[in-house]
Design a protein around this motif. Structure first.
Motif, PDB file in Angstrom:
ATOM      1  N   LEU A 291       0.819  -1.201   0.000  1.00 23.44           N
ATOM      2  CA  LEU A 291       0.000   0.000   0.000  1.00 23.44           C
ATOM      3  C   LEU A 291       0.848   1.243   0.000  1.00 23.44           C
ATOM      4  O   LEU A 291       0.429   2.287  -0.484  1.00 23.44           O
ATOM      5  CB  LEU A 291      -0.926  -0.003   1.225  1.00 23.44           C
ATOM      6  N   GLY A 292       2.026   1.179   0.564  1.00 29.19           N
ATOM      7  CA  GLY A 292       2.939   2.316   0.503  1.00 29.19           C
ATOM      8  C   GLY A 292       2.702   3.331   1.565  1.00 29.19           C
ATOM      9  O   GLY A 292       3.066   4.481   1.405  1.00 29.19           O
TER      10      GLY A 292
ATOM     11  N   GLU B 151      -1.425   6.177   9.438  1.00 26.49           N
ATOM     12  CA  GLU B 151      -1.974   7.216   8.589  1.00 26.49           C
ATOM     13  C   GLU B 151      -3.309   6.809   7.971  1.00 26.49           C
ATOM     14  O   GLU B 151      -4.025   7.655   7.460  1.00 26.49           O
ATOM     15  CB  GLU B 151      -0.988   7.567   7.469  1.00 26.49           C
ATOM     16  N   PHE B 152      -3.634   5.531   7.953  1.00 26.20           N
ATOM     17  CA  PHE B 152      -4.805   5.059   7.243  1.00 26.20           C
ATOM     18  C   PHE B 152      -5.712   4.256   8.170  1.00 26.20           C
ATOM     19  O   PHE B 152      -5.247   3.557   9.063  1.00 26.20           O
ATOM     20  CB  PHE B 152      -4.396   4.198   6.046  1.00 26.20           C
ATOM     21  N   LEU B 153      -7.014   4.394   7.910  1.00 24.43           N
ATOM     22  CA  LEU B 153      -7.984   3.674   8.725  1.00 24.43           C
ATOM     23  C   LEU B 153      -7.984   2.193   8.378  1.00 24.43           C
ATOM     24  O   LEU B 153      -7.737   1.826   7.221  1.00 24.43           O
ATOM     25  CB  LEU B 153      -9.386   4.237   8.493  1.00 24.43           C
TER      26      LEU B 153
ATOM     27  N   THR C  89     -21.259   2.681   4.121  1.00 28.40           N
ATOM     28  CA  THR C  89     -20.887   3.985   4.668  1.00 28.40           C
ATOM     29  C   THR C  89     -19.407   4.205   4.380  1.00 28.40           C
ATOM     30  O   THR C  89     -18.549   3.448   4.857  1.00 28.40           O
ATOM     31  CB  THR C  89     -21.147   4.053   6.178  1.00 28.40           C
ATOM     32  N   ILE C  90     -19.103   5.234   3.585  1.00 28.51           N
ATOM     33  CA  ILE C  90     -17.740   5.487   3.116  1.00 28.51           C
ATOM     34  C   ILE C  90     -17.188   6.707   3.835  1.00 28.51           C
ATOM     35  O   ILE C  90     -17.794   7.788   3.816  1.00 28.51           O
ATOM     36  CB  ILE C  90     -17.717   5.702   1.591  1.00 28.51           C
ATOM     37  N   THR C  91     -16.051   6.545   4.471  1.00 29.22           N
ATOM     38  CA  THR C  91     -15.401   7.647   5.179  1.00 29.22           C
ATOM     39  C   THR C  91     -14.869   8.667   4.180  1.00 29.22           C
ATOM     40  O   THR C  91     -14.480   8.327   3.060  1.00 29.22           O
ATOM     41  CB  THR C  91     -14.253   7.110   6.048  1.00 29.22           C
ATOM     42  N   GLU C  92     -14.860   9.920   4.579  1.00 30.90           N
ATOM     43  CA  GLU C  92     -14.374  11.003   3.719  1.00 30.90           C
ATOM     44  C   GLU C  92     -12.933  10.741   3.290  1.00 30.90           C
ATOM     45  O   GLU C  92     -12.112  10.272   4.083  1.00 30.90           O
ATOM     46  CB  GLU C  92     -14.464  12.338   4.445  1.00 30.90           C
ATOM     47  N   SER C  93     -12.630  11.023   2.031  1.00 31.97           N
ATOM     48  CA  SER C  93     -11.327  10.850   1.370  1.00 31.97           C
ATOM     49  C   SER C  93     -11.049   9.386   1.017  1.00 31.97           C
ATOM     50  O   SER C  93      -9.941   9.036   0.640  1.00 31.97           O
ATOM     51  CB  SER C  93     -10.178  11.428   2.197  1.00 31.97           C
ATOM     52  N   TYR C  94     -12.062   8.522   1.131  1.00 32.54           N
ATOM     53  CA  TYR C  94     -11.958   7.137   0.682  1.00 32.54           C
ATOM     54  C   TYR C  94     -13.008   6.892  -0.399  1.00 32.54           C
ATOM     55  O   TYR C  94     -13.992   7.632  -0.505  1.00 32.54           O
ATOM     56  CB  TYR C  94     -12.174   6.156   1.841  1.00 32.54           C
TER      57      TYR C  94
ATOM     58  N   CYS D 119     -10.131   2.356  -1.963  1.00 32.61           N
ATOM     59  CA  CYS D 119      -8.841   3.028  -1.830  1.00 32.61           C
ATOM     60  C   CYS D 119      -8.993   4.287  -0.996  1.00 32.61           C
ATOM     61  O   CYS D 119     -10.103   4.758  -0.728  1.00 32.61           O
ATOM     62  CB  CYS D 119      -8.276   3.415  -3.205  1.00 32.61           C
ATOM     63  N   SER D 120      -7.861   4.834  -0.611  1.00 34.84           N
ATOM     64  CA  SER D 120      -7.801   6.145   0.026  1.00 34.84           C
ATOM     65  C   SER D 120      -7.292   7.154  -0.985  1.00 34.84           C
ATOM     66  O   SER D 120      -6.454   6.828  -1.839  1.00 34.84           O
ATOM     67  CB  SER D 120      -6.870   6.113   1.237  1.00 34.84           C
ATOM     68  N   GLU D 121      -7.801   8.372  -0.913  1.00 33.15           N
ATOM     69  CA  GLU D 121      -7.327   9.414  -1.814  1.00 33.15           C
ATOM     70  C   GLU D 121      -5.866   9.769  -1.544  1.00 33.15           C
ATOM     71  O   GLU D 121      -5.221  10.437  -2.350  1.00 33.15           O
ATOM     72  CB  GLU D 121      -8.193  10.677  -1.671  1.00 33.15           C
ATOM     73  N   LYS D 122      -5.334   9.325  -0.404  1.00 30.97           N
ATOM     74  CA  LYS D 122      -3.935   9.602  -0.075  1.00 30.97           C
ATOM     75  C   LYS D 122      -2.981   8.700  -0.843  1.00 30.97           C
ATOM     76  O   LYS D 122      -1.770   8.831  -0.720  1.00 30.97           O
ATOM     77  CB  LYS D 122      -3.711   9.445   1.427  1.00 30.97           C
ATOM     78  N   GLY D 123      -3.522   7.760  -1.615  1.00 33.13           N
ATOM     79  CA  GLY D 123      -2.666   7.024  -2.520  1.00 33.13           C
ATOM     80  C   GLY D 123      -2.520   5.554  -2.246  1.00 33.13           C
ATOM     81  O   GLY D 123      -1.651   4.915  -2.832  1.00 33.13           O
TER      82      GLY D 123
END
Length: 731
Positions: A149-150, A155-157, A180-185, A254-258
């Protein structure tokens, strides 16, 4: 400097409607390896970044950055910077770097962007902290999938917190899966799968809402969900008793953080109630069961399907399709009134009319209508507002009605409409001017007719406006609207040419035909001002027109002996007009306001037996709507957008909402209505909230208050078609 101050003031003035810059342009970064950084911008819909304004710096000073590898942007003619390249939606940048001794760097990302509504932000500096690979000893201790995941675990839920899933049985053969999708995911739509373990039941259909198109580094262009949503799962059962099932669900996000999570597999144990228990539960709730016989998504709404045509069709396929849409719209009430306008202009040319002259005037009228339709449509798509609705006010409609009255009285022989003599003398040889107007005047009449006579929104128009608003592609969107207007104008060309070919060139026949079209133009004037006058005045005007026309047709005069067949025919027409006119007069004076049944009020039993239209509760703004949705008590909600000047809205009210089968389908639904006649700021806010450009438009909400986006109705639908739409929502 002055420009940036101007930008700052513009942002401050409109901050109530705009996103904060860090929300409009979300930035994140990560180290791909020891030599390359990845910087990702998530650009909100309706916003864009300038390519040449992107700059990057890194701290500490022993880290040096190379030249950013920027993808090609979309060329835009900007009013401030001229011809520039811009980015929308997701932007991924590769940034070479040379590391020093630092284990973590702080990347300074400088950018500048604007909103489509015409507001530009000052340059923004955003800080992104990035861990460099191999810098931390604990990185070696990460589980293998986190290395893939890198990112660091802190940093990630965890996946179950990023994406929460709840499945419940809402009746004996329907399941509801709530994500239910968490913000930025976000979740990938095509990675969501449902299956049943064990016998006794099988999945018949799955209905999920449409997602957003995202250019993903792993899967390319794909459909994703950023917001929470629900999937409806329809089952086929063996037997009617209580039954235990195991639903297997697979999804990936995925997360928007990459980072992207591995596919998640869950098994949910459920118990389906008996058929009798489900029916009793629904009856106790006082509402019908939501269980589409086929997925709502499969049906979709027409404007969405037309929007998909822009994404997947070739240029000429789109042009031909929209020309065909225009032909289908040509005889709708929003276009049909243009026929007597053009016919009246053609007839007004009198004895000098030729086939070529008739075709030229018809073409000028249609081109005026088509060019204006395209221009106003592009402006509406870029701004999100249907400008023609602003012209539906008493002064504009009254002025245009007076033009029709003036044209009508010229056909009755009271006076002649012609250009001033000095203009006629100057252009006589070149343009062959005759009484009744020039090609330029007819062009202007077509332009005015396009925005005043036909302001209602149909599905093809809504699809084109949505495409223009979302992509900014005015060339393709404007061309499609021009082709749509040409299709709408094709029957007008036939009417104009046939009038030039069939009308007699001299004699009393020509005067009779001119008088006939004069009456039509007077009728157009009455119809045009109907939204701004009371129903009783409207009925009285029609009564007066019909009665006076009947007098001119000698409805009450004895026929000479012997009388010709034509004389008897026109006397019969006059008698019918007289009877209808008198009926309207009596109906208006007796308090009835129904144009089609003016005397129904004289019979109490007829009035009691008549089917009335649906009763709506009016909402004026977004706050009232949200409050009313919360009070819906688990019922389906239908929200109707209406305007007095919208002819298709009145068709809905009279024919569709007055249909007994439609009323039966909606008997347990909450009926809300927004009157956008005034086109106020609150009206515009409600239209903007649902991505609508004007009426008619109908939006549905499920029992939880969530919009059923794929069940929207844009443009008029007759009762038979509207019932099919309702069948997909209510059963």
């Amino acid at each position: 400097m002055a420009f940036f101050l101007l930008c700052s003031s513009m942002v401050s003035a409109g901050e109530g409607d705009l996103l904060e810059p860090e929300q409009a342009f979300k930035v994140s970064g990560r180290a791909l390896d020891g030599q390359t950084l990845e910087v990702r911008y998530q650009i909100a819909d309706g916003y864009y970044l300038y390519k040449e304004k992107l700059k990057f710096q890194a701290e500490p000073s022993d880290v040096s950055l190379g030249t950013p590898l920027l993808p090609a942007g979309k060329v835009k003619q900007d009013e401030y910077f001229g011809k520039v390249e811009t980015y929308r939606h997701d932007l991924v940048i590769r940034l070479p770097y040379t590391r020093g001794s630092a284990s973590r760097i702080t990347l300074k990302a400088v950018s500048q962007g604007c909103a489509d509504m015409g507001v530009c932000y000052p340059p923004q500096t955003q800080l992104v902290k990035i861990d460099l690979p191999g810098a931390q000893a604990e990185a070696e201790k990460k589980p293998s999938f986190l290395k893939m995941l890198g990112g660091g675990q802190e940093e990630f839920l965890p996946v179950d917190q990023a994406f929460k899933l709840v499945v419940k049985a809402i009746d004996n053969d329907t399941l509801l899966a709530s994500f239910t999708i968490t913000e930025s995911y976000y979740l990938y739509r095509d990675k969501i799968k449902f299956s049943l373990k064990g016998g006794g039941a099988s999945i018949d259909a799955v209905a999920m809402p449409k997602g957003e198109i995202k250019t993903d580094p792993n899967f390319g262009s794909t459909e994703v969900y950023h917001q929470s949503f629900q999937a409806t799962i329809k089952l086929k059962r063996e037997g009617n008793g209580e039954q235990a099932i195991n639903l297997a669900v697979v999804y990936q996000g995925c997360s928007e953080k990459g980072i992207c999570y591995p596919p998640v597999q869950k098994t949910v144990a459920l118990t389906l109630p008996t058929v009798a228990a489900a029916q009793q539960s629904a009856a106790a709730a006082g509402a019908e069961i939501i269980a589409p016989s086929k997925p709502v998504e499969a049906q979709g709404n027409e404007s969405s399907r037309i929007g998909d045509l822009f994404k997947g069709g070739s240029f000429w396929l789109i042009m031909v399709s929209f020309f065909g849409f225009g032909l289908l719209l040509a005889l709708t009430p929003c276009v049909f009134p243009m026929i007597p306008i053009l016919s009246g202009i053609i007839v007004g040319q009198g004895h000098a009319l030729t086939k070529s002259r008739a075709f030229g005037l018809s073409l000028a009228y249609v081109l005026g209508m088509a060019l204006t339709y395209a221009a106003v449509g592009v402006a509406a798509g870029m701004s999100g507002t249907l400008f023609s609705s602003a012209l539906q006010n008493p002064w504009v409609l009254g002025g245009f009605a007076l033009v029709f009255v003036a044209l009508a009285f010229s056909m009755f022989g009271f006076y002649e409409l012609q250009m001033p003599s000095f203009i006629q003398n100057r252009f006589n040889d070149a343009s062959n001017r005759v009484k009744g107007g020039s090609a330029a005047g007819v062009f202007v009449m077509g332009a005015l007719s396009a925005v005043i006579v036909g302001p209602c929104v149909a599905a093809p128009l809504a699809g084109a406006l949505l495409y223009i608003g979302q992509t900014g592609d005015v060339v393709l969107g404007g061309s499609a609207l021009f082709s749509l207007a040409l299709g709408m104008g094709a029957p007008l060309l036939l009417v104009g040419v046939s009038a030039g070919a069939l009308l007699p060139k001299a004699g009393a026949w020509m005067e009779a035909v001119k008088s006939f079209f004069g009456v039509l133009l007077l009728g157009m004037a009455i119809w045009l001002i109907s939204p701004v006058i009371s129903p009783v005045v409207y009925m009285l005007l029609w009564a007066g027109l019909l009665i006076v026309s009947a007098i001119y047709l000698r409805a009450i005069d004895p026929l000479p002996h012997p009388a010709s067949g034509f004389a008897k025919f026109w006397k019969g027409v006059g008698v019918v007009a007289l009877i209808v006119g008198v009926a309207l007069l009596i109906g208006a004076l007796s308090g009835n306001r129904d144009m089609l049944q003016p005397l129904s009020g004289l019979r109490a039993e007829a009035k009691a037996a008549g089917v009335e239209s649906l009763k709506f509760e009016r909402v004026k703004n977004v706050a009232e709507l949200e409050s009313r949705l919360k009070q819906a008590d688990g019922k389906i909600v239908m929200l109707d957008f209406f305007a007095d000047w919208c002819v298709s809205c009145k068709e809905f009210e009279r024919f569709t909402f007055g249909d007994a089968k439609v009323q039966a389908k909606l008997r347990d639904a909450v009926l809300l209505q927004v009157d956008v006649t005034a086109n106020s700021e609150e009206d515009k806010a409600l239209l903007k909230k649902f991505g609508l450009f004007g009426p008619p438009g109908i939006v549905f909400f499920d029992k939880s208050g969530k919009e059923l986006s794929d069940a929207r109705v844009v443009g008029y639908e007759p009762p038979e078609k509207f019932i099919v739409t309702l069948d997909a929502i209510i059963r």
